[in-house]
Design an enzyme around this catalytic site. Structure first.
Site, mmCIF file in Angstrom:
data_model
loop_
_atom_site.group_PDB
_atom_site.id
_atom_site.type_symbol
_atom_site.label_atom_id
_atom_site.label_comp_id
_atom_site.label_asym_id
_atom_site.label_seq_id
_atom_site.Cartn_x
_atom_site.Cartn_y
_atom_site.Cartn_z
ATOM 1 N N GLU A 27 0.772 -1.191 -0.112
ATOM 2 C CA GLU A 27 -0.149 -0.023 0.030
ATOM 3 C C GLU A 27 0.683 1.420 -0.172
ATOM 4 O OE1 GLU A 27 -2.503 -0.683 3.397
ATOM 5 O OE2 GLU A 27 -3.825 -2.042 2.172
ATOM 6 N N GLU A 85 -6.643 -7.105 -2.024
ATOM 7 C CA GLU A 85 -7.079 -7.469 -0.804
ATOM 8 C C GLU A 85 -8.636 -7.582 -0.585
ATOM 9 O OE1 GLU A 85 -5.167 -5.257 2.411
ATOM 10 O OE2 GLU A 85 -3.039 -5.715 1.642
#
Length: 876
Positions: free
Chosen positions: A481, A547
């Site tokens: 991320e 995710e």
């Protein structure tokens, strides 16, 4: 010196190499340890055999300080209950508390022209190394992920009786475990994993995994030491599994090191697919050289394919350096011939993965680490990756808050056909993507973590060299991320990967627009909790979601392994918080099921809660993958579940528990991910057919039957159809009949595909609620008694036949377990080709089970279900 290259085409059985004396072995037993506070002597003295270690404690190497303490009975199991709270945290007690000496006596000597090497595959965080009274590492050795090799020939004792002494220091910045993701974030100042300061799926690891955590290996070579062999395979064009193949190209390089004071002439050879390619090489004294062999072709290669698409063929390859026809050093490799490509899909606005020219719809799982305390074994890796294969997944992503996974992990992925995304060691949480009041430093400061950029770059290069030969490794990723700082990103992207690999896609960070266009805003991944089934089918998310996940509590047997008896309760959420009233469930990071269990009836106790949770688990993950598959190549090019496993006894996001006991998540996901699959959209009542294979499927008979709560069967339709390769097709709607027939008490829906021989290729079984959304029929379903018999196919393989008599109703949602007949405990891991299954009246199911080869001879199989009481079948 001549630069002579030879191509030999021979059978390997005729190749004989003379004079080879290389040995590799692990120093994995007989270690002793004491904390720094209990030792007055220095390393030079400790590393002499004359220094007594009679009263030292046994040490676990490879292992961490906590592992040694646990194995010596000094601490309670930190994975059970609230035991972790009883263990001192390094942030509170200081680094010296977890600074330890490790001592190992071993026999070794070097003959003439032999070199002996000491290899560390992983220490955390820094060490000083002493051998026979002398310090080995003259430069600082630090960094959790950096391998080191030392030539110890000159340090060896003349009589072959040696002592190795290593002092291991924890990381200088261990982080405050204040409840944030990665605690206060300062754990990221080092080059190490970040989860050890705590995350939303784990409590802090008290020693931050300090120790000699990976293998220590002694290696013996001749004058030349082979290092970092590199095999690249090129598979041009679009291939099909099982067909005669056009040639593939092999590119090979290796580093050769000459630690001696004289130049060395010899021959570097590489052997694969009954071919030997050789080159004469001259290596200067005290020098290293990168040697490239000429490219060559393998005719009609046996290709490596991801799971579900073809075989995972692996070639045995040998690398050798010979001096005057004597082997100086050699290494063995497993090589999968394949090529991975990517391209931007303009329709979905996401990257699309190709293997050997064929499109692969990604069905993946996010992986943290096999064991939070780094207790890695080849057997556990094999079992966990096999579970992923059995779920019909084809990719695993290694999350950036953990580590570069071990070669044994990749060996299992090569074997079972799992593509791998390997993150480097950054996270948006610790490395500054967001404002976070839990963090000690501001975003600008955290953005420059770690403190030592050159150590990170050096460790990244070493990780690439360690892993790049594995066929399963498909993609590198800059971080979780967030991208690494600019200089690190530049080094990885523009220098390390082009020079040391050059064959794989690099994503700058895990939810980058480069991977998947984030048209919805936000972080670009998730959601992570319980969701309405309609969400997976009808609401479009990121086109390659890195995710996305849901719940994952195990059954009652699983829960009782780590919950104290006083905490056998139904978790009740405090309104407006993430906590529940039972503190142990909160401590183990329970994620709430919301109102999803209520349609089955309010849980009465923990056993009832866990039983009903399995129904939700199955439905959630089947729907997740079916919903993504229904929009293959239209909305999506892939999805990666957060997450498929837990390295700790957490109460969320797992297909099997820490003890390798599968729950219904695994089998729901297995069902929803089948390569050729018929499936039902519960929102629109449409039936879909999906084919993940490369070729069209013809003359498929699609059948639809329903069963009421009395077990009465009604056929709704049966039609012929076909489907093209790598595609999905909407077939027909069942809305009108199902709305009417299910209204009063719900019903069972059975979909199946048969081939032209009337063999069942796929069967999918749904349970539908009544018009109010309640499973009222299930709540009053009559009891059934099934008949079962077991056949032993091999020592650890069994076939169970279960029949539901015609006079019964549906035998619903049965779980089978292989058990020790004397204790009643489950044999773990056991692999089932089906579980949490239903049997309609008059039908028989065959289930195959496989357990590890075990000394347990007195076995039984248990069967229990929603409306079937527990029964036991002896295994003879």
């Amino acid at each position: 010196m001549r630069n002579k290259i030879t191509f030999l085409f021979v059978t390997l059985s005729l190749v004989r190499f003379l004079g080879f004396s290389q040995q590799n072995y692990e120093l994995n037993s007989g270690w002793k340890t004491l904390s720094i506070g209990e030792v007055d002597a220095k390393g030079e003295e400790l590393s002499k055999r004359s220094f007594s270690i009679e009263n030292w404690k046994n040490a676990t190497v490879p292992g961490t300080i906590l592992t040694t303490q646990l194995n010596n009975g000094e601490i309670p199991d930190p994975f059970f209950g609230m035991n972790n709270e009883q263990i001192p945290d390094i942030y509170d007690v200081g680094r010296d508390y977890y600074t330890y000496w490790f001592v190992k006596d071993f026999k070794e000597s070097a003959k003439k022209d032999e070199q002996v090497w000491l290899n560390f595959r992983g220490i955390n965080y820094s060490v000083a190394i002493f051998l026979n009274g002398k310090k080995v590492n003259q430069e600082e050795y630090k960094g959790m992920f950096l391998r080191k090799r030392f030539n110890i020939t000159k340090f060896l004792a003349e009589n072959g009786q040696n002592r190795l002494a290593v002092i291991v220091y924890p990381a200088p910045h261990v982080g405050n475990p204040n409840g944030g993701q990665g605690g206060d974030g300062t754990i990221a100042r080092g080059v190490a994993h970040q989860y050890v300061a705590g995350w939303d799926w784990i409590q802090p690891i008290r020693d931050r995994n300090t120790g000699i955590w990976d293998k220590v290996i002694i290696e013996k070579t001749g004058a030349i030491n082979l290092k970092h062999p590199h095999v690249v395979t090129k598979v041009p064009g679009k291939r099909l599994p099982g067909e005669k193949q056009e040639p593939a190209t092999i590119i090979f390089t290796a580093e050769v090191e000459n630690p001696t004071s004289k130049a060395v002439e010899g021959i570097l050879s590489f052997k694969i697919a009954d071919q030997i390619i050789e080159k004469e090489v001259n290596v200067a004294a005290h020098a290293e050289s990168l040697v490239a062999l000429p490219e060559f072709e393998v005719k009609n290669p046996k290709l490596w394919w991801p799971s579900g698409y073809g075989e995972q063929n692996l070639y045995d390859a040998k690398v050798e350096f010979r001096i005057k026809n004597k082997t100086s050093d050699k290494e063995s490799l497993k090589v999968g011939i394949r090529e991975i490509q990517t391209e931007w899909n303009a329709h979905t606005r996401s990257k699309q993965i190709f293997v050997n020219g064929q499109p692969i719809f990604i069905k993946g799982g996010n992986w943290i680490i096999s064991d939070a305390m780094l207790r890695f074994t080849k057997e556990r890796y094999d079992a966990e990756i096999r579970f992923h294969r059995d779920m019909n997944l084809n990719l695993i992503r290694i999350w950036g808050g953990a580590l570069p996974e071990r070669p044994e992990f990749y060996e299992a992925c090569d074997k079972y056909g799992m593509l791998v995304i390997q993150d480097f060691w950054m996270s948006g949480d610790c490395n500054g993507r967001w404002v976070d009041p839990k963090k000690k430093d501001d975003q600008w400061t955290r953005r420059q973590y770690p403190d030592d950029h050159q150590l990170f770059i050096k460790s990244a290069a070493d990780a690439v060299k360690m892993l790049r030969n594995h066929a399963s490794l498909a993609i590198w990723c800059g971080g979780n991320e967030i991208t690494p700082p600019q200089d690190i990103l530049h080094a990885i992207k523009d220098e390390i990967l082009p020079e040391l690999d050059g064959t794989r896609w690099f994503i700058d960070y895990s939810n980058s627009d480069e991977m998947s266009y984030n048209f919805k805003g936000g972080n670009g991944d998730g959601p992570y909790g319980i969701q309405e089934i309609s969400t997976f089918w009808e609401e479009r998310t990121w086109p390659f979601n890195s995710e996305v996940g849901s719940v994952g509590v195990g059954d009652a047997v699983s829960l009782k392994r780590f919950l104290p008896k006083e905490n056998y309760t139904v978790p009740i959420e405090y309104e407006g918080t993430e906590a529940v009233k039972d503190p142990v469930w909160t401590y183990h990071k329970y994620i709430d099921y919301g109102n999803s269990l209520e349609p089955y009836g309010t849980p009465e106790n923990m056993e009832d809660f866990a039983k009903k949770a399995q129904l939700v688990n199955y439905d959630q993950y089947r729907a997740l993958m079916e919903g993504f598959s229904a929009h293959m190549w239209d909305w999506y090019t892939g999805s990666i579940i957060w997450k498929t496993q837990n390295p700790w006894t957490a109460l969320r996001g797992q297909m099997y528990d820490y003890y390798l006991d599968p729950n219904a998540c695994l089998f729901g996901l297995r069902e929803g991910s089948k390569p050729l699959h018929i499936m039902y959209n519960p929102v629109s009542s449409d039936v879909y057919l999906v084919n993940n294979g490369f070729g069209a499927e013809y003359d498929l008979m699609l059948g639809v039957k329903i069963y009421n709560m009395e077990g009465e069967e009604k056929r709704l339709t049966q039609v012929f159809s076909y489907i093209e390769g790598a595609s999905v097709k909407k077939m027909f709607s069942l809305k009108k009949p199902l709305d009417t027939l299910a209204a009063q008490e719900g019903l069972f829906l059975k979909l199946e595909i048969k081939d032209r021989n009337q063999e069942v290729l796929d069967e999918n079984f749904y349970w539908l609620p009544d018009s109010t959304g309640t499973y009222s029929g299930l709540q009053h379903l009559a009891k059934t008694t099934v008949k079962a018999e077991v056949e032993t196919v091999a020592e650890n393989k069994f076939k169970l036949k279960i029949t539901n008599p015609e006079e019964n109703t549906v035998s619903f949602f049965n779980r089978i377990s292989l058990e020790n007949a004397e204790t009643g405990e489950r044999i773990l891991p056991t692999f089932y080709d089906n579980n949490y299954f239903s049997i309609v009246p008059g039908a028989t199911k065959e289930i195959r089970l496989e357990s590890p080869e075990s000394k347990v001879k007195n076995l039984q199989i248990s069967i229990e279900g929603w409306n079937t009481d527990r029964m036991l079948i002896p295994v003879n």
